[in-house]
Each structure stands twice: as structure tokens, then as C-alpha cells.
Design a protein around this motif. Structure first.
Motif, PDB file in Angstrom:
ATOM      1  N   GLY A 154      -2.575   5.279 -27.995  1.00 53.62           N
ATOM      2  CA  GLY A 154      -1.174   4.894 -28.687  1.00 53.62           C
ATOM      3  C   GLY A 154       0.112   4.392 -28.497  1.00 53.62           C
ATOM      4  N   LYS A 155       0.522   4.488 -27.680  1.00 52.95           N
ATOM      5  CA  LYS A 155       1.795   3.656 -27.176  1.00 52.95           C
ATOM      6  C   LYS A 155       1.678   2.212 -27.501  1.00 52.95           C
ATOM      7  N   LYS A 156       2.800   1.746 -27.159  1.00 51.90           N
ATOM      8  CA  LYS A 156       2.817   0.691 -27.011  1.00 51.90           C
ATOM      9  C   LYS A 156       3.184  -0.306 -26.770  1.00 51.90           C
ATOM     10  N   LYS A 157       3.383  -1.390 -26.058  1.00 51.15           N
ATOM     11  CA  LYS A 157       3.650  -2.545 -25.191  1.00 51.15           C
ATOM     12  C   LYS A 157       5.258  -2.321 -24.103  1.00 51.15           C
ATOM     13  N   GLY A 158       5.593  -2.234 -23.656  1.00 53.23           N
ATOM     14  CA  GLY A 158       6.738  -2.178 -23.114  1.00 53.23           C
ATOM     15  C   GLY A 158       7.684  -0.365 -23.642  1.00 53.23           C
ATOM     16  N   GLU A 159       6.813   0.161 -23.354  1.00 53.88           N
ATOM     17  CA  GLU A 159       7.273   1.955 -23.168  1.00 53.88           C
ATOM     18  C   GLU A 159       6.533   1.920 -22.232  1.00 53.88           C
ATOM     19  N   HIS A 160       7.557   3.098 -21.604  1.00 52.77           N
ATOM     20  CA  HIS A 160       7.057   3.441 -20.294  1.00 52.77           C
ATOM     21  C   HIS A 160       6.508   4.349 -20.516  1.00 52.77           C
ATOM     22  N   LEU A 161       5.631   4.453 -19.798  1.00 53.26           N
ATOM     23  CA  LEU A 161       4.302   5.387 -19.458  1.00 53.26           C
ATOM     24  C   LEU A 161       5.208   6.134 -17.923  1.00 53.26           C
ATOM     25  N   TYR A 162       4.434   7.963 -18.078  1.00 54.14           N
ATOM     26  CA  TYR A 162       4.989   8.968 -17.762  1.00 54.14           C
ATOM     27  C   TYR A 162       4.518  10.267 -18.013  1.00 54.14           C
ATOM     28  N   TYR A 163       3.084  10.732 -16.973  1.00 57.55           N
ATOM     29  CA  TYR A 163       2.899  11.677 -16.692  1.00 57.55           C
ATOM     30  C   TYR A 163       2.818  12.491 -15.825  1.00 57.55           C
ATOM     31  N   GLU A 164       3.149  13.886 -15.994  1.00 60.20           N
ATOM     32  CA  GLU A 164       3.582  14.835 -14.612  1.00 60.20           C
ATOM     33  C   GLU A 164       2.479  16.313 -15.553  1.00 60.20           C
ATOM     34  N   GLY A 165       1.597  16.306 -14.383  1.00 57.63           N
ATOM     35  CA  GLY A 165       0.269  17.867 -15.208  1.00 57.63           C
ATOM     36  C   GLY A 165      -0.349  17.952 -14.342  1.00 57.63           C
ATOM     37  N   THR A 213       1.205  -0.869   0.125  1.00 61.72           N
ATOM     38  CA  THR A 213       0.119   0.339  -0.060  1.00 61.72           C
ATOM     39  C   THR A 213       0.837   1.251  -0.346  1.00 61.72           C
ATOM     40  N   HIS A 214       0.785   2.046  -0.809  1.00 60.88           N
ATOM     41  CA  HIS A 214       1.877   3.130  -0.967  1.00 60.88           C
ATOM     42  C   HIS A 214       0.813   4.003  -0.306  1.00 60.88           C
ATOM     43  N   THR A 215       1.551   5.465   0.031  1.00 54.31           N
ATOM     44  CA  THR A 215       0.879   6.266   0.976  1.00 54.31           C
ATOM     45  C   THR A 215       0.932   7.381  -0.622  1.00 54.31           C
ATOM     46  N   VAL A 216      -0.533   8.762  -0.995  1.00 53.94           N
ATOM     47  CA  VAL A 216      -0.565   9.227  -1.973  1.00 53.94           C
ATOM     48  C   VAL A 216      -0.323  10.694  -1.121  1.00 53.94           C
ATOM     49  N   CYS A 217      -1.097  10.606  -0.007  1.00 53.97           N
ATOM     50  CA  CYS A 217      -0.816  11.566   0.823  1.00 53.97           C
ATOM     51  C   CYS A 217      -1.306  12.168   2.177  1.00 53.97           C
ATOM     52  N   LYS A 218      -0.817  12.292   3.185  1.00 48.08           N
ATOM     53  CA  LYS A 218      -1.424  12.266   4.467  1.00 48.08           C
ATOM     54  C   LYS A 218      -1.012  13.377   5.790  1.00 48.08           C
ATOM     55  N   PHE A 226       2.135   0.447  -9.764  1.00 49.94           N
ATOM     56  CA  PHE A 226       2.741   1.642 -10.931  1.00 49.94           C
ATOM     57  C   PHE A 226       3.154   2.182  -9.876  1.00 49.94           C
ATOM     58  N   ALA A 227       4.185   3.632  -9.921  1.00 46.19           N
ATOM     59  CA  ALA A 227       3.826   5.060  -9.085  1.00 46.19           C
ATOM     60  C   ALA A 227       2.759   5.848  -9.448  1.00 46.19           C
ATOM     61  N   PHE A 228       2.373   6.508  -8.273  1.00 42.55           N
ATOM     62  CA  PHE A 228       1.143   7.756  -8.446  1.00 42.55           C
ATOM     63  C   PHE A 228       1.685   8.173  -7.314  1.00 42.55           C
ATOM     64  N   SER A 229       1.627   9.787  -7.594  1.00 46.97           N
ATOM     65  CA  SER A 229       1.981  10.990  -6.377  1.00 46.97           C
ATOM     66  C   SER A 229       1.389  12.075  -6.591  1.00 46.97           C
ATOM     67  N   ILE A 230       0.791  13.474  -5.660  1.00 45.77           N
ATOM     68  CA  ILE A 230       1.176  14.924  -5.641  1.00 45.77           C
ATOM     69  C   ILE A 230       1.626  15.702  -4.921  1.00 45.77           C
ATOM     70  N   ASP A 231       1.829  16.547  -5.286  1.00 46.30           N
ATOM     71  CA  ASP A 231       2.284  17.605  -4.379  1.00 46.30           C
ATOM     72  C   ASP A 231       1.588  17.024  -2.711  1.00 46.30           C
ATOM     73  N   ARG A 232       0.713  17.831  -2.475  1.00 50.89           N
ATOM     74  CA  ARG A 232       0.384  17.735  -1.748  1.00 50.89           C
ATOM     75  C   ARG A 232      -1.635  17.326  -1.561  1.00 50.89           C
TER      76      ARG A 232
END
Length: 160
Positions: A108-119, A24-29, A46-52
């Protein structure tokens, strides 16, 4: 003898795979708001985070998410359930990617590609419901293969 060794190896690998439970990952506390998540995909975390945490109440906040794709994304569907006391009280589903109409930059991303989103992300709700509950989210592709899956646990005691 070789056959029995192969059989033992297969059983061990199956046991390891079947018993994998992601942490279990902590997003925020913060004072009155806690959000945790756990991957419900037995094959991938997978990894997921927010600032605050407090940024969520502004309705638009920045997130970071990353994973390695196990399946290509030509079409992508999301299903989100709000679960209170073990019962689904609200469901939402939508098409996020389809040929000629994509709502996300990673369509449209393919298998094996890294998916990264920041925004920025906008929830489209005025308040985060108070109390303890689970939000279950699942992304599937055109073959109904799981792209990502997570159960978010929310504990909200903010006063609005």
C-alpha cells in the motif's frame, strides 16, 4: 541552434542512463560464506544488510533494507531464480501484496515514499546450498513495473 543543443543534451542523458551500472555491495563475508548483491534495476540501487553471515544458518535472521519507491505498491509480486553456471535450475514466484491480502507491512506504500524494513526473515530452508551460485530476485507491482531487482552472488563452503 537550440534544437541541436537539446538533441546533444538528450543524447548525453540517454548515454549516462544507459551506461549506469550499480556497484556490487557486500552483504556479509565470513570464513566460509560470502554474499554480495548488485541491483539489476538500471534506474535504482537500494540498501540491504544482515548482521552476520552465520546468522543465516539459524534459518531466522535480522535484515535491514531501504529504498525510495519509484512505483506505488497496491499489488506486489516476487520472482526468484536460482542460477548455477548461467542456467536457471529453480524458479519461485509468489504474490506478496494484493487487495485484502498482504504478507508485508509496506503493502500500500505510494510512489516517492521511503521503504525501510528492519526485522526478522525466515528462509524456510534447512541449509544454504554449498558452492558458488546466483540468486536473482525481482519485485514487480500491479503494472508490471520493477519495484526492486537484485542479483545475489553466494559463495558457500560451510560444512553442515
Amino acid at each position: 541552434m537550440k534544437t541541436s543543443n537539446v538533441l546533444v543534451l538528450i543524447l548525453v542523458l540517454h548515454y549516462i542512463r544507459a551506461s549506469t551500472e550499480w556497484p556490487t555491495h557486500t552483504v556479509c563475508k565470513e570464513d566460509n560464506l560470502e554474499i554480495h548483491y548488485k541491483s539489476c534495476d538500471p534506474q535504482q540501487d537500494f540498501a540491504f544488510s544482515i548482521d552476520r553471515c552465520s546468522d543465516i544458518t539459524t534459518h531466522t535472521f535480522n535484515v535491514r533494507a531501504a529504498m525510495l519507491l519509484r512505483h506505488s505498491i497496491k499489488e506486489l509480486y516476487v520472482k526468484v531464480d536460482l542460477i548455477i553456471n548461467g542456467k536457471t535450475v529453480l524458479s519461485y514466484s509468489d504474490t506478496l501484496c494484493e487487495p485484502g491480502h498482504s504478507k508485508l507491512i509496506f503493502c500500500g506504500k505510494k510512489k516517492g515514499e521511503h521503504l525501510y524494513y528492519e526485522g526478522p526473515v525466515t528462509l524456510g530452508i534447512k541449509e544454504i546450498p554449498q558452492g558458488d551460485y546466483t540468486i536473482s530476485a525481482k519485485l514487480t507491482n500491479e503494472d508490471r513495473a520493477t519495484v526492486a531487482c537484485a542479483d545475489f552472488t553466494v559463495k558457500n563452503y560451510l560444512e553442515y
